[in-house]
Design a protein around this motif. Structure first.
Motif, mmCIF file in Angstrom:
data_model
loop_
_atom_site.group_PDB
_atom_site.id
_atom_site.type_symbol
_atom_site.label_atom_id
_atom_site.label_comp_id
_atom_site.label_asym_id
_atom_site.label_seq_id
_atom_site.Cartn_x
_atom_site.Cartn_y
_atom_site.Cartn_z
ATOM 1 N N GLY A 1 4.492 -10.815 -4.759
ATOM 2 C CA GLY A 1 3.920 -10.412 -6.038
ATOM 3 C C GLY A 1 4.943 -9.876 -7.006
ATOM 4 N N SER A 2 6.182 -10.343 -6.896
ATOM 5 C CA SER A 2 7.245 -9.810 -7.759
ATOM 6 C C SER A 2 7.028 -10.165 -9.226
ATOM 7 N N ARG A 3 6.217 -11.193 -9.512
ATOM 8 C CA ARG A 3 6.022 -11.610 -10.897
ATOM 9 C C ARG A 3 4.740 -11.063 -11.515
ATOM 10 N N VAL A 4 3.938 -10.322 -10.738
ATOM 11 C CA VAL A 4 2.771 -9.668 -11.319
ATOM 12 C C VAL A 4 3.224 -8.344 -11.929
ATOM 13 N N PRO A 5 2.453 -7.769 -12.848
ATOM 14 C CA PRO A 5 2.866 -6.519 -13.505
ATOM 15 C C PRO A 5 3.143 -5.399 -12.499
ATOM 16 N N THR A 6 4.063 -4.501 -12.866
ATOM 17 C CA THR A 6 4.423 -3.397 -11.965
ATOM 18 C C THR A 6 3.255 -2.456 -11.713
ATOM 19 N N SER A 7 2.273 -2.456 -12.598
ATOM 20 C CA SER A 7 1.103 -1.595 -12.383
ATOM 21 C C SER A 7 0.336 -2.002 -11.130
ATOM 22 N N ALA A 8 0.548 -3.244 -10.656
ATOM 23 C CA ALA A 8 -0.105 -3.679 -9.418
ATOM 24 C C ALA A 8 0.367 -2.845 -8.245
ATOM 25 N N ARG A 9 1.661 -2.577 -8.184
ATOM 26 C CA ARG A 9 2.207 -1.779 -7.084
ATOM 27 C C ARG A 9 1.698 -0.342 -7.144
ATOM 28 N N VAL A 10 1.633 0.210 -8.355
ATOM 29 C CA VAL A 10 1.144 1.579 -8.517
ATOM 30 C C VAL A 10 -0.304 1.686 -8.041
ATOM 31 N N PHE A 11 -1.135 0.708 -8.429
ATOM 32 C CA PHE A 11 -2.541 0.715 -8.019
ATOM 33 C C PHE A 11 -2.677 0.611 -6.509
ATOM 34 N N MET B 1 -6.599 -7.789 -9.561
ATOM 35 C CA MET B 1 -7.167 -6.714 -8.743
ATOM 36 C C MET B 1 -7.852 -7.273 -7.498
ATOM 37 N N PHE B 2 -8.446 -8.473 -7.638
ATOM 38 C CA PHE B 2 -9.064 -9.092 -6.462
ATOM 39 C C PHE B 2 -8.006 -9.451 -5.426
ATOM 40 N N ALA B 3 -6.858 -9.981 -5.884
ATOM 41 C CA ALA B 3 -5.771 -10.317 -4.959
ATOM 42 C C ALA B 3 -5.267 -9.066 -4.245
ATOM 43 N N LEU B 4 -5.153 -7.962 -4.970
ATOM 44 C CA LEU B 4 -4.715 -6.712 -4.354
ATOM 45 C C LEU B 4 -5.765 -6.189 -3.376
ATOM 46 N N SER B 5 -7.036 -6.419 -3.686
ATOM 47 C CA SER B 5 -8.110 -5.994 -2.778
ATOM 48 C C SER B 5 -8.051 -6.744 -1.458
ATOM 49 N N VAL B 6 -7.649 -8.018 -1.523
ATOM 50 C CA VAL B 6 -7.490 -8.785 -0.285
ATOM 51 C C VAL B 6 -6.374 -8.180 0.565
ATOM 52 N N LEU B 7 -5.279 -7.750 -0.077
ATOM 53 C CA LEU B 7 -4.212 -7.081 0.673
ATOM 54 C C LEU B 7 -4.705 -5.794 1.317
ATOM 55 N N GLY B 8 -5.730 -5.191 0.729
ATOM 56 C CA GLY B 8 -6.313 -3.981 1.312
ATOM 57 C C GLY B 8 -6.901 -4.208 2.692
ATOM 58 N N ALA B 9 -7.142 -5.473 3.049
ATOM 59 C CA ALA B 9 -7.696 -5.793 4.367
ATOM 60 C C ALA B 9 -6.643 -5.831 5.458
ATOM 61 N N ILE B 10 -5.374 -5.553 5.114
ATOM 62 C CA ILE B 10 -4.323 -5.465 6.124
ATOM 63 C C ILE B 10 -4.482 -4.117 6.834
ATOM 64 N N GLY B 11 -4.881 -4.147 8.088
ATOM 65 C CA GLY B 11 -5.220 -2.912 8.799
ATOM 66 C C GLY B 11 -4.049 -2.232 9.485
ATOM 67 N N PHE B 12 -3.608 -2.780 10.559
ATOM 68 C CA PHE B 12 -2.479 -2.278 11.361
ATOM 69 C C PHE B 12 -2.499 -0.786 11.666
ATOM 70 N N THR B 13 -1.578 -0.001 11.076
ATOM 71 C CA THR B 13 -1.246 1.350 11.534
ATOM 72 C C THR B 13 -2.431 2.161 12.037
ATOM 73 N N VAL B 14 -3.232 2.650 11.095
ATOM 74 C CA VAL B 14 -4.321 3.560 11.447
ATOM 75 C C VAL B 14 -5.419 2.811 12.198
ATOM 76 N N SER B 15 -5.630 1.537 11.877
ATOM 77 C CA SER B 15 -6.653 0.760 12.585
ATOM 78 C C SER B 15 -6.323 0.650 14.076
ATOM 79 N N LEU B 16 -5.047 0.371 14.377
ATOM 80 C CA LEU B 16 -4.628 0.302 15.778
ATOM 81 C C LEU B 16 -4.735 1.665 16.454
ATOM 82 N N LEU B 17 -4.413 2.715 15.708
ATOM 83 C CA LEU B 17 -4.522 4.070 16.251
ATOM 84 C C LEU B 17 -5.969 4.413 16.568
ATOM 85 N N VAL B 18 -6.885 4.106 15.648
ATOM 86 C CA VAL B 18 -8.311 4.392 15.872
ATOM 87 C C VAL B 18 -8.837 3.587 17.054
#
Length: 412
Positions: free
Chosen positions: A147-157, A333-350
């Motif tokens: 996502g290097s070509r999307v606005p920097t506000s994407a990373r902040v969000f 924002m929808f594309a970023l929401s899909v990235l929100g489905a990356i679980g790993f750390t805390v999901s594996l811990l739980v």
């Protein structure tokens, strides 16, 4: 010459794309290693205890990377969030409200979907909490690489909502899986954090003050029974981000430049190496889409996270409760929401805390498969959105040239 090479390496590791690449390579190595004929050596190393007897700490190698090294990453994340809250994108209250609201939706919706799908299945009395957390390190790594070509506000969000998301998940862990909380140790952690803040206000700069305070805060939270990575976020948020007139840069900026290469080049890759080693044998893979517990985790993460983050964000913006990030469209924002489905750390811990026996490996495999799917889907969406944004930037760049050409032609 040596100092120049070291400086170049530091600058190299500070870039998001390189840090993300190292992280994903470490995760791939772990996955291949644990599923190879030498998988037992991975388990042996991960479960080796590295004690500090004077402090009565007996953590395994995997625990040290998860509870210790990851706290450094969270410290960097806390510094970035504080900067954005004070002088950046989130200084606007309605913009700051959006990632908080999105994080709440991204926790509640997966939990409800998991409960609905897995209701009555063994382990679901606490297993519903497995899909509630976004893995901040992996999600940011994928965003950096695709996502290097999307606005920097994407990373902040994404960074802001993931930090809040993880804080909510840590609170859930404290409520569901902590039998006793030592309020005395909790008070000690609060005292160390307060001393950090006071030292910042008094403009004390020596690391001889801050390093011991950070270690005390981390240790006190660990002994209190609370996930000690919370110390990193807390201290990052308590650090000054506005420079004084006699300062070239604020303490938060100096610390970020100093600590981020360590986090990107060492802490996060080592964490990924020991968090991603999930066995994927035939028996486990065969149950992924038939077992209700596994389906609850998969649908909770992939569907719940995406709909929860995007749906509540869209509603909050439409109702005027929050403001959309600068230059971001709903498709971004929808594309970023899909990235929100990356679980790993805390999901594996739980999963480890909530389940027993073979259910643990099944839930971990479900988290892994879903996180990989979310990474690929999110990457594809981000690459497409990046092309759209780049085309618009190119068009804006061409327009002034066309105007100048027209002006020159009219004067001839």
């Amino acid at each position: 010459m040596i100092s120049q090479v070291r400086s170049e390496l530091t600058r190299y590791l500070r870039t998001e794309t390189v840090g993300g690449a190292i992280l994903l390579i470490a995760a791939a190595i772990a996955l291949l290693w644990v599923n190879s004929p030498w998988g037992h050596s991975y388990t042996t190393i991960a479960e080796t205890v590295l004690p500090i007897k004077a402090l009565h700490l007996e953590l395994t190698v995997a625990d040290w990377t998860k509870d210790g090294l990851l706290a450094i990453f969270f410290f960097v994340a806390g510094l970035e969030v504080k900067r954005e809250l004070v002088v950046g994108e989130l200084a606007d209250r309605r913009r700051a409200a959006l990632p908080i609201i999105a994080a709440v939706g991204g926790v509640l919706t997966p939990a409800l979907i998991a409960l609905a799908v897995g209701f009555g299945a063994p382990g679901m009395d606490k297993g519903w909490a497995i899909p509630v957390a976004t893995d901040i390190a992996f999600a940011l790594a994928v965003l950096a690489m695709t996502g290097s070509r999307v606005p920097t506000s994407a990373r902040v969000f994404l960074l802001s909502l993931a930090v809040v998301d993880d804080l909510l998940a840590i609170l859930l862990i404290a409520v569901l899986f902590t039998t006793t909380i030592s309020f005395l140790w909790l008070l000690g952690a609060a005292a160390a954090a307060a001393a950090w803040w006071l030292a910042q206000q008094r403009r004390i700069r020596t690391p001889l003050i801050y390093l011991p305070l950070a270690l005390v805060c981390w240790y006190a939270l660990h002994e209190a029974g609370i996930h000690p990575t919370l110390a990193g976020v807390a201290l990052g948020l308590l650090t000054r981000v506005r420079p004084d007139p006699d300062e070239d840069e604020a303490p938060a900026t100096r610390l970020e430049h100093l600590v981020q290469p360590i986090s990107a080049g060492l802490c996060v890759p080592l964490f990924a190496l020991f968090a991603s080693g999930v066995p994927l044998n035939g028996a486990v893979l065969g149950q992924l889409f038939t077992d209700r517990l596994a389906l609850a985790v998969i649908l909770g993460l992939l569907v719940g996270k995406t709909l929860g983050i995007f749906g509540i964000s869209w509603a909050a913006i439409r109702l005027g409760i929050a403001k959309r990030p600068a230059d971001l469209e709903y498709r971004d924002m929808f594309a970023l929401s899909v990235l929100g489905a990356i679980g790993f750390t805390v999901s594996l811990l739980v999963a480890e805390l909530a389940l027993e026996g073979s259910s643990v490996e099944l839930a971990k495999a479900a988290v892994l498969i879903t996180s990989m799917a979310a990474s690929l889907a999110g990457s594809a969406l981000l690459l497409r959105r990046g092309r759209v944004h780049q085309a618009r930037r190119d068009a804006r760049g061409r327009q002034p040239r066309l105007d100048r050409d027209m002006e020159e032609g009219s004067t001839k």
